[in-house]
Design a protein around this motif. Structure first.
Motif, PDB file in Angstrom:
ATOM      1  N   LEU A   1     -18.557  68.565 122.933  1.00 20.79           N
ATOM      2  CA  LEU A   1     -17.284  68.753 122.197  1.00 20.79           C
ATOM      3  C   LEU A   1     -17.103  67.849 121.062  1.00 20.79           C
ATOM      4  O   LEU A   1     -16.735  68.234 120.095  1.00 20.79           O
ATOM      5  N   ASP A   2     -17.581  66.578 121.235  1.00 22.72           N
ATOM      6  CA  ASP A   2     -17.598  65.529 120.248  1.00 22.72           C
ATOM      7  C   ASP A   2     -18.593  66.117 119.008  1.00 22.72           C
ATOM      8  O   ASP A   2     -17.899  66.178 117.766  1.00 22.72           O
ATOM      9  N   HIS A   3     -19.826  66.349 119.335  1.00 23.34           N
ATOM     10  CA  HIS A   3     -20.604  67.151 118.420  1.00 23.34           C
ATOM     11  C   HIS A   3     -19.936  68.498 117.620  1.00 23.34           C
ATOM     12  O   HIS A   3     -20.177  68.432 116.284  1.00 23.34           O
ATOM     13  N   SER A   4     -19.384  69.271 118.259  1.00 25.39           N
ATOM     14  CA  SER A   4     -18.830  70.439 117.689  1.00 25.39           C
ATOM     15  C   SER A   4     -17.480  70.170 116.906  1.00 25.39           C
ATOM     16  O   SER A   4     -17.682  70.747 115.814  1.00 25.39           O
ATOM     17  N   LEU A   5     -16.721  69.264 117.385  1.00 19.48           N
ATOM     18  CA  LEU A   5     -15.643  68.861 116.715  1.00 19.48           C
ATOM     19  C   LEU A   5     -16.075  68.215 115.378  1.00 19.48           C
ATOM     20  O   LEU A   5     -15.396  68.405 114.391  1.00 19.48           O
ATOM     21  N   GLU A   6     -17.089  67.522 115.383  1.00 23.11           N
ATOM     22  CA  GLU A   6     -17.582  66.695 114.332  1.00 23.11           C
ATOM     23  C   GLU A   6     -17.865  67.613 113.134  1.00 23.11           C
ATOM     24  O   GLU A   6     -17.642  67.528 111.959  1.00 23.11           O
ATOM     25  N   ARG A   7     -18.657  68.505 113.745  1.00 23.92           N
ATOM     26  CA  ARG A   7     -19.281  69.666 112.480  1.00 23.92           C
ATOM     27  C   ARG A   7     -18.153  70.589 112.126  1.00 23.92           C
ATOM     28  O   ARG A   7     -17.989  70.890 111.090  1.00 23.92           O
ATOM     29  N   LEU A   8     -17.180  70.796 112.973  1.00 22.82           N
ATOM     30  CA  LEU A   8     -15.809  71.542 112.677  1.00 22.82           C
ATOM     31  C   LEU A   8     -15.273  70.899 111.540  1.00 22.82           C
ATOM     32  O   LEU A   8     -14.724  71.518 110.469  1.00 22.82           O
ATOM     33  N   LEU A   9     -15.062  69.550 111.655  1.00 21.66           N
ATOM     34  CA  LEU A   9     -14.110  68.816 110.748  1.00 21.66           C
ATOM     35  C   LEU A   9     -14.839  68.457 109.641  1.00 21.66           C
ATOM     36  O   LEU A   9     -14.104  68.386 108.506  1.00 21.66           O
TER      37      LEU A   9
END
Length: 70
Positions: free
Chosen positions: A60-68
């Motif tokens: 989730l950390d990686h996914s949220l970083e890409r999303l933001l």
């Protein structure tokens, strides 16, 4: 940097984050201890619990970083 240390809101936020992080760490230790000692889990089962806690955070950390960041 000196300006941030004089900002009361920033100090309050950092103190709250510190307390929250300590609470998160203690809850992980409590879960591992309860599984390992009270429920007499094997080392493999304790390792599985640690993975179950760590893998979602990493994904989730990686996914949220890409999303933001776009």
């Amino acid at each position: 940097m000196g300006g941030l240390l004089k900002n009361k809101g920033f100090i309050t936020l950092m103190l709250a984050q510190l307390i929250s992080s300590i609470g998160d760490w203690l809850s992980v230790i409590a879960i591992i201890t309860m599984v390992g000692l009270k429920w007499e889990a094997s080392p493999m089962e304790v390792s599985f619990i640690i993975l179950c806690l760590a893998v979602p955070m990493a994904l989730l950390d990686h996914s949220l970083e890409r999303l933001l960041t776009g």
